[in-house]
Design a protein around this motif. Structure first.
Motif, PDB file in Angstrom:
ATOM      1  N   ALA A  58      -3.734   1.686  -0.225  1.00 13.56           N
ATOM      2  CA  ALA A  58      -3.732   3.093   0.681  1.00 13.56           C
ATOM      3  C   ALA A  58      -4.922   3.776   1.318  1.00 13.56           C
ATOM      4  O   ALA A  58      -4.380   4.630   1.742  1.00 13.56           O
ATOM      5  N   GLY A  70       0.984  -1.061  -0.050  1.00 12.98           N
ATOM      6  CA  GLY A  70       0.018   0.095   0.027  1.00 12.98           C
ATOM      7  C   GLY A  70       1.232   1.429   0.429  1.00 12.98           C
ATOM      8  O   GLY A  70       0.676   2.476   0.568  1.00 12.98           O
ATOM      9  N   GLU A  71       1.944   1.355  -1.027  1.00 13.66           N
ATOM     10  CA  GLU A  71       2.741   2.030  -0.736  1.00 13.66           C
ATOM     11  C   GLU A  71       2.561   2.852  -1.654  1.00 13.66           C
ATOM     12  O   GLU A  71       3.409   3.035  -2.921  1.00 13.66           O
TER      13      GLU A  71
END
Length: 152
Positions: free
Chosen positions: A134, A100-101
């Protein structure tokens, strides 16, 4: 003694990656370039595999975050220290998507575009996945629009 071979260099760099010593790995990459050895796709693949596998196995003992690894490879890519194939970039993006970067994934997509590389559909899908994971829905929508416009 004999001259170090390409395999010797590759083994040392992967060894550095295995213990998470990016500074030393980078010094060796620098030596390889000076010695005229090739930083090839195979070596990059091994480094990626090693670094991400280690990160997964012992996250507590492993001080390097996905973001740090991503930044390191990105810097080497942008400064043209290492050649990154589309497959290698996709591999990095898929790790970032899983973590989730979103910001990192977006940075990669922009860097690839800036360097005149091909932003493939798979790459864009992974950037969208990273945004979704994210909870960055607004960004996901923007990248989806871009993917859509590239498709037509």
């Amino acid at each position: 003694g004999r001259q170090p071979t390409q395999e010797d260099f590759d083994a040392v760099v992967v060894g550095c990656a295995n213990i998470g010593d990016l500074d030393r790995a980078e010094s060796w990459l620098h030596l390889m370039r000076l010695a005229g050895a090739v930083v090839g796709h195979g070596l990059v693949r091994s480094m990626l595999k090693t670094l991400w596998a280690r990160r997964r196995l012992d996250q507590r003992a492993w001080s390097l975050s996905a973001k740090q690894l991503s930044r390191w490879f990105l810097r080497l890519y942008v400064e043209e220290w290492v050649p990154l194939s589309s497959a290698a970039i996709v591999r990095i993006l898929s790790h970032l998507a899983r973590c989730g970067e979103a910001e990192e994934a977006e940075l990669w997509a922009l860097s690839v575009a800036e360097k005149g590389g091909e932003l493939t559909h798979t790459m864009l899908e992974l950037v969208i996945d990273a945004c979704v994971n994210a909870n960055e829905d607004q960004s996901a929508v923007q990248w989806a629009h871009m993917a859509f416009s590239l498709a037509f």
